[in-house]
Write a protein that holds these residues in place. Structure first.
Motif, PDB file in Angstrom:
ATOM      1  N   VAL B 505       0.818  -1.208   0.000  1.00 52.20           N
ATOM      2  CA  VAL B 505       0.000   0.000   0.000  1.00 52.20           C
ATOM      3  C   VAL B 505       0.858   1.267   0.000  1.00 52.20           C
ATOM      4  CG1 VAL B 505      -1.748   1.287   1.292  1.00 52.20           C
ATOM      5  CG2 VAL B 505      -1.875  -1.212   1.166  1.00 52.20           C
ATOM      6  N   LEU B 506       1.908   1.275   0.817  1.00 55.47           N
ATOM      7  CA  LEU B 506       2.672   2.506   1.009  1.00 55.47           C
ATOM      8  C   LEU B 506       4.032   2.502   0.322  1.00 55.47           C
ATOM      9  CD1 LEU B 506       2.061   3.273   4.804  1.00 55.47           C
ATOM     10  CD2 LEU B 506       1.258   4.617   2.857  1.00 55.47           C
ATOM     11  N   GLY B 507       4.504   1.313  -0.043  1.00 52.29           N
ATOM     12  CA  GLY B 507       5.816   1.249  -0.672  1.00 52.29           C
ATOM     13  C   GLY B 507       6.978   1.279   0.306  1.00 52.29           C
ATOM     14  N   ALA B 545      -5.511   1.065   7.233  1.00 49.85           N
ATOM     15  CA  ALA B 545      -4.785   2.066   8.015  1.00 49.85           C
ATOM     16  C   ALA B 545      -3.669   2.676   7.181  1.00 49.85           C
ATOM     17  CB  ALA B 545      -4.228   1.425   9.295  1.00 49.85           C
ATOM     18  N   CYS B 546      -2.980   1.853   6.407  1.00 47.75           N
ATOM     19  CA  CYS B 546      -1.892   2.363   5.572  1.00 47.75           C
ATOM     20  C   CYS B 546      -2.446   3.252   4.451  1.00 47.75           C
ATOM     21  CB  CYS B 546      -1.074   1.207   4.987  1.00 47.75           C
ATOM     22  SG  CYS B 546      -0.056   0.382   6.211  1.00 47.75           S
ATOM     23  N   GLY B 550      -1.377   7.000   4.019  1.00 49.13           N
ATOM     24  CA  GLY B 550      -0.856   7.477   2.733  1.00 49.13           C
ATOM     25  C   GLY B 550      -1.545   8.759   2.299  1.00 49.13           C
ATOM     26  N   GLU B 551      -2.841   8.855   2.563  1.00 51.91           N
ATOM     27  CA  GLU B 551      -3.585  10.083   2.223  1.00 51.91           C
ATOM     28  C   GLU B 551      -3.027  11.269   3.013  1.00 51.91           C
ATOM     29  OE1 GLU B 551      -6.054  10.499  -0.011  1.00 51.91           O
ATOM     30  OE2 GLU B 551      -5.824   8.391  -0.608  1.00 51.91           O
ATOM     31  N   ARG B 552      -2.757  11.018   4.276  1.00 52.17           N
ATOM     32  CA  ARG B 552      -2.213  12.104   5.103  1.00 52.17           C
ATOM     33  C   ARG B 552      -0.825  12.508   4.599  1.00 52.17           C
ATOM     34  NH1 ARG B 552      -3.979  10.901  10.911  1.00 52.17           N
ATOM     35  NH2 ARG B 552      -6.209  10.442  10.661  1.00 52.17           N
ATOM     36  N   VAL B 609      -2.661   6.600  12.324  1.00 49.16           N
ATOM     37  CA  VAL B 609      -4.032   6.277  11.929  1.00 49.16           C
ATOM     38  C   VAL B 609      -4.458   4.963  12.566  1.00 49.16           C
ATOM     39  CG1 VAL B 609      -5.516   5.607   9.992  1.00 49.16           C
ATOM     40  CG2 VAL B 609      -3.841   7.445   9.689  1.00 49.16           C
ATOM     41  N   THR B 610      -5.646   4.918  13.119  1.00 44.05           N
ATOM     42  CA  THR B 610      -6.241   3.650  13.505  1.00 44.05           C
ATOM     43  C   THR B 610      -7.438   3.418  12.598  1.00 44.05           C
ATOM     44  OG1 THR B 610      -5.592   3.959  15.802  1.00 44.05           O
ATOM     45  CG2 THR B 610      -7.285   2.309  15.366  1.00 44.05           C
TER      46      THR B 610
END
Lengths: 263, 773
Positions: B505-507, B545-546, B550-552, B609-610
């Motif tokens: 998801v985040l790399g 959560a990831c 990632g959005e943040r 993030v939760t």
């Protein structure tokens, strides 16, 4: 599974060992049977005499026509070929299939034989040999024929004041034949039926049937068994009147297979 | 999979293995707080008795139920109608209901001294007739174990489809009575507990070898009357769970109460005798199965009377009835069964409570269904593969809702069967049989519901119902990604697979992902690791959560790039706009340590993030498998040798195929134990007869053959990556497949094995019964 409290003594010589024994100490060598019994509190001796440091306890001494194996010789050393000749090769083959190497590293020939668990390998094999258990007591050495050494389940011919010092086996002549078979569901499980046959040229073949929760059956003249393994094994086992049909079947197969191998 | 080759689908080496392989795992037994008192339990020597009291030794710390009135009973009730509740006292009060039941806690500086104290206690009891067999327990004149009950049964369930007309219609009818043995789960590490009271935090800290630290925390708080904030449960490295560590233990409660009472840490480490005889009971089923089929082998109906020996108490949280009642819902297996009539009983006996073991009821159910199918096939003279093929749910029917309402999400069951059979040289096998060899082919096909959630569990009404699984993802100031989950990894490799999910998801490189688990103070609430749920539930939660994290990060990265947010993307661990990029490390550094570089309007939620996750629908994924076994039987000794073992398995998307293979192999080894070796016999007085591993045989390396695993990949339409729960699968099929192979080998004699384990003695007895021994 922790033992009840006990005292520990490590006799440095045989007379000290005999004195400890006379004072009620429980002897131990490799501890592979006694250890679990202590942990389960099935055995709660006041004192344990550790025999491992006695002079000659683990010495293998080849003499002219026999080999004297110290009672404290581990299964692992036997497995690794420490006993010379064909007798050594036979013992190595048996040792290799005793439990696991971890057990064999500590467990001893003499400890196993004196403990006389009916399923133990030396209890099955040694009575077939025309050799002797060397017992040491206050009166000195006593030679007990191996065929008579185990007298019952967890019972041997040693007196309460005696220790097993060594086992003496003859060097085997050319042409000796040997057969052995045992049944375990997995390595390390106690055998559910074991048999062996030893045939020396010029003498009556001997057979042992064991691991049947009773005193091993020693057959001093197994010529008939070698001549007709199937029928004779069936006849012999029937005479034992075993309660469990499976063990009865295994006993037949064990005796027959050992005989066929030695025939 | 990501181009890095480290994301979902990669057979990444396990991150956790370095410490395990170097012997640096840290288990309860490795932890010994200063001033600790060791606990040994005085346990019941008898199966059933009235306890009048305990004479304590003159000296020493010994506590009985009367001394620890602050401990409430363990109560695991079910809301299913008719359930009879059993209160399990942490220490026996007025009755002893099984051998090994704790009577008193004895504390000393060493375990040996504590055992000396226990040996010096004299329990005063009056023995009662014991109920050691589940069928005898249900007899009208059986002694009652809980005296306010009308019979020794926790629960009875039934379904009453009509079957009376079938004898007239069916081409074949078989009836079989089958039994599976009582087993004791045997993880390498037993249970263990350290309890300490922290006066500063006014908190009880319980370090326990458990697979569900949060549920254990709730259970301890409930039974001790503490609020949940006063209890923290830490589950360090755990040496195998398999279900055994998914229960609340009486020993945990006693240690907790003693730590509070004494103000000193107390520790109890279960030994192998306690594990085998007092605690880890599982699996014992009885089946009376009747099945009808048409001439082509199509099942017309099954009628099943099933009894499960649930032992003396209802274990927390799964209850005493989960296993038996589950039989009613999973017996149809992967087949299109048109009619089904059953009665199941959770019998109460003088044995330790039954606990859910890997596979739970499925192992017994699969054994019953698959051996019955083979019996039908033999009667009809058709092939074992053919009778399965005609009854399996076809792929075009997916998603398929069966007659008891189970919904299968996806898959091609007949193809799995076809591939498994194709891996066997059946012609050669038949030729060997024709030449007189006692060899046989055995098949088993089954599906495994995993990760089933709220909609399934609320109906059981047991102490817990799984809801949204939560995971926390956060960046530390140096850009390391921390994941926090409330379930536990004890062999599943979650430290690796959840890092793979995060990477997907985040790399972020999996090497820079840390998994925090096994501590209720550090992780979000979770029902824990059970029911083959971790990869679906925690995998989904970590991914969500990831994603939000990632959005943040995207917002912050866009600000640093001075680009519009919508022009930026998250790619390979960086926020990218055209040629320009800001790494996630830089984003994290900016947020935590260079906030002056952020615009005023940035997302104030930060980089933590939760998120919660639950598949929709949450009725569970269904992985499935076909096992094919060639077994050789020694007619003289009854010994069975497994010559070939083939598994075709579909777990949907495999997050880490190497770890899945490990799961399947380990499960299959345990299944081989169930099939051929493991058995905890009890005598008529209720005494367990296998007190050591010399008597309780576990399969070792030499008993497990080379196993071939082939994967099919039918993603679940309902989960985040298409993954399905597969953790228990391997343990389900072996008893069915192996006994079918044995029975195929014995078929020419007309002999059949019906009881597990198929020991040499039982095989020989089966032959003897038909005069062929």
């Amino acid at each position: 599974m922790k033992p009840a409290p006990f005292d520990y003594t490590r006799p440095r010589d045989w007379s000290a060992a005999l004195a400890a024994l006379a004072a009620g100490a429980r002897p131990t060598a490799g501890g592979q049977s006694l250890g679990p019994m202590l942990n389960l509190r099935l055995a709660m001796p006041e004192t344990i005499a550790d025999l491992r440091h006695l002079p000659g306890f683990g010495v293998i001494d080849q003499q002219r026509d026999c080999v004297r194996i110290g009672a404290g010789t581990t299964h692992a050393r036997i497995e690794d070929g420490a006993v010379p000749g064909q007798v050594g090769a036979i013992l190595a083959r048996i040792a290799r299939n005793i439990a696991y190497r971890a057990v064999r590293n500590r467990g001893t020939l003499g400890g196993s034989l004196s403990h006389a668990d009916p399923a133990a390998d030396w209890v099955t094999v040694l009575p077939a040999f025309p050799g002797h258990a060397i017992a040491l007591g206050p009166e000195g050495e006593r030679r007990i024929p191996l065929g008579c050494f185990v007298t019952g389940v967890f019972a041997v011919a040693l007196q309460e004041t005696e220790l097993l010092q060594a086992v003496e086996l003859p060097m085997l002549p050319e042409g000796t034949r040997f057969g052995h078979w045992k049944f375990c569901r997995k390595p390390g499980e106690f055998s559910k039926a074991s048999a062996c046959v030893l045939a020396l040229p010029g003498s009556a073949p001997r057979a042992v049937l064991a691991a049947l929760d009773q005193r091993p059956l020693v057959i001093d003249d197994a010529a008939a068994l070698l001549a007709a393994p199937e029928a004779e094994a069936a006849r012999i086992v029937e005479g034992l009147r075993l309660a469990d049909p499976w063990r009865e079947a295994l006993a037949r197969v064990a005796l027959r297979n050992a005989a066929q191998e030695a025939a | 999979m990501t181009v890095s080759g480290k994301g979902v689908g990669a057979s990444l080496r396990r991150k956790e293995d370095r410490r395990f392989l170097q012997g640096r795992g840290r288990y309860v037994g490795d932890i010994r707080p200063a001033g600790v008192l060791e606990v040994a339990f005085l346990r019941s020597p008898v199966a059933h008795a009235r306890l009048r009291g305990v004479q304590k030794p003159a000296q020493g710390l010994v506590f009985t139920a009367a001394d620890l009135l602050e401990i409430g009973p363990i109560r695991a009730n079910s809301a299913l109608p008719g359930f009879r509740a059993s209160d399990q006292p942490a220490l026996a009060r007025d009755k002893l209901r099984h051998v090994g039941e704790p009577i008193a806690a004895c504390l000393a500086e060493s375990r040996a001294a504590a055992e000396d104290l226990a040996a010096a206690c004299l329990p005063d009891y009056e023995e009662l007739p014991a109920v050691s067999d589940m069928l005898a327990a249900l007899a009208p004149d059986a002694p009652l174990i809980h005296e306010h009950w009308s019979e020794n049964a926790f629960l009875e369930t039934k379904r009453e489809d009509e079957v009376a007309d079938l004898d007239a219609i069916a081409a074949a009818k078989v009836r079989r009575r089958l039994r599976t043995a009582r087993q004791s789960m045997a993880p390498i590490e037993g249970r263990g507990v350290i309890a300490e009271w922290d006066p500063r935090l006014e908190q009880l800290i319980v370090t326990s070898s458990t697979q569900m630290p949060h549920v254990t925390k709730s259970g301890i708080a409930e039974c001790l009357g503490l609020d949940e904030g006063q209890v923290r449960v830490i589950s360090p490295d755990v040496g195998g769970g398999f279900g055994y560590k998914g229960i609340l233990l009486a020993e945990e409660l006693v240690c907790a109460a003693l730590a509070i009472r004494l103000g000193r840490p107390v520790r109890w480490l279960e030994d192998r005798l306690e594990q085998l005889t007092a605690n880890a009971n599982c699996r014992e089923h009885f089946y009376d199965v009747t099945a009808w089929a048409d001439a082509e082998g199509r099942l017309l109906a099954c009628e099943v009377e099933a009894v499960v020996d649930a032992g003396a108490y209802s274990a927390y949280p799964f209850s005493a009835c989960l296993e038996a009642a589950q039989i009613g819902s999973i017996f149809p297996g992967p087949y299109t069964l048109p009619r089904f009539r059953f009665r199941t009983v959770s019998a109460c006996t003088n044995k330790p409570p039954i606990l859910p073991y890997r596979g739970v009821a499925r192992t017994g159910v699969c054994f019953a269904m698959e051996t019955t199918l083979d019996a039908l096939a033999r009667q009809l003279g058709i092939d074992a593969a053919a009778i399965r093929a005609i009854n399996l749910v076809p792929p075009e029917a997916m998603p398929y809702r069966n007659l008891v309402g189970k919904v299968f999400d996806s898959g091609d069951y007949p193809e799995a069967l076809r591939r498994a059979v194709a891996a066997i040289d059946v012609a050669a096998l038949r030729a060997r049989q024709a030449a007189g060899e006692t060899v046989g082919l055995g098949l088993a096909v089954f599906c495994e519901q995993g990760a089933h959630g709220t909609s399934v569990y609320h109906g059981w009404g047991i102490p817990f119902v799984p809801g949204f699984e939560q995971a926390q993802a956060r960046f530390t100031p140096d850009g390391v990604l921390e994941l926090r989950v409330g379930l536990h990894s004890h062999g599943q490799g979650l430290e690796t697979t959840l890092a793979q999910v995060a990477h997907e998801v985040l790399g972020v490189d999996p090497a820079r992902v840390r998994l925090v688990h096994g501590d209720t103070a550090l992780t979000p609430y979770s029902t824990g690791t059970w029911g083959s749920r971790a990869m679906v539930m925690a995998g989904g939660a970590v991914a969500e959560a990831c994603r939000q994290l990632g959005e943040r990060a995207l917002t912050i990265g866009a600000a640093l790039l001075q680009a519009p947010r919508e022009a930026c993307v998250l790619r390979d661990g960086a926020i990218v706009q055209g040629e320009a990029k800001v790494t996630l490390d830089e984003v994290a550094r900016t947020w935590y340590r260079r906030p002056q570089n952020l615009p005023r309007e940035v997302d104030k939620g930060g980089l933590e993030v939760t998120a919660g996750y639950r598949p929709d629908p949450d009725t569970g994924t269904h992985s499935y498998a076909a096992h094919a076994v060639v077994a050789r039987v020694d007619r003289e000794t009854g010994a069975v040798v497994l010559e070939q073992y083939v598994i075709v398995e579909d777990g949907g998307t495999l997050v880490n195929p190497m770890i899945v293979d490990g799961q399947v192999l380990g499960g299959t080894a345990q299944g081989i134990g169930t099939a051929l070796y493991e058995e905890m016999p009890f005598d008529a007085q209720g005494q367990p007869l296998a007190g050591t591993l010399a008597d309780y045989l576990l399969p070792g390396a030499s008993e497990v053959p080379d196993i071939t695993i082939e994967h099919m990949v039918t993603p679940s339409p309902w989960t985040r990556f298409g993954q399905k729960g597969i953790g228990e699968s391997g343990a389900i099929g072996p008893p069915a497949a192996i006994v079918n192979a044995i029975n195929d080998a014995l078929a020419r004699f007309g002999a059949e094995v019906t009881d597990l384990p198929a020991t040499p003695a039982r095989v020989l007895a089966a032959l003897a019964k038909v005069g062929a021994a």
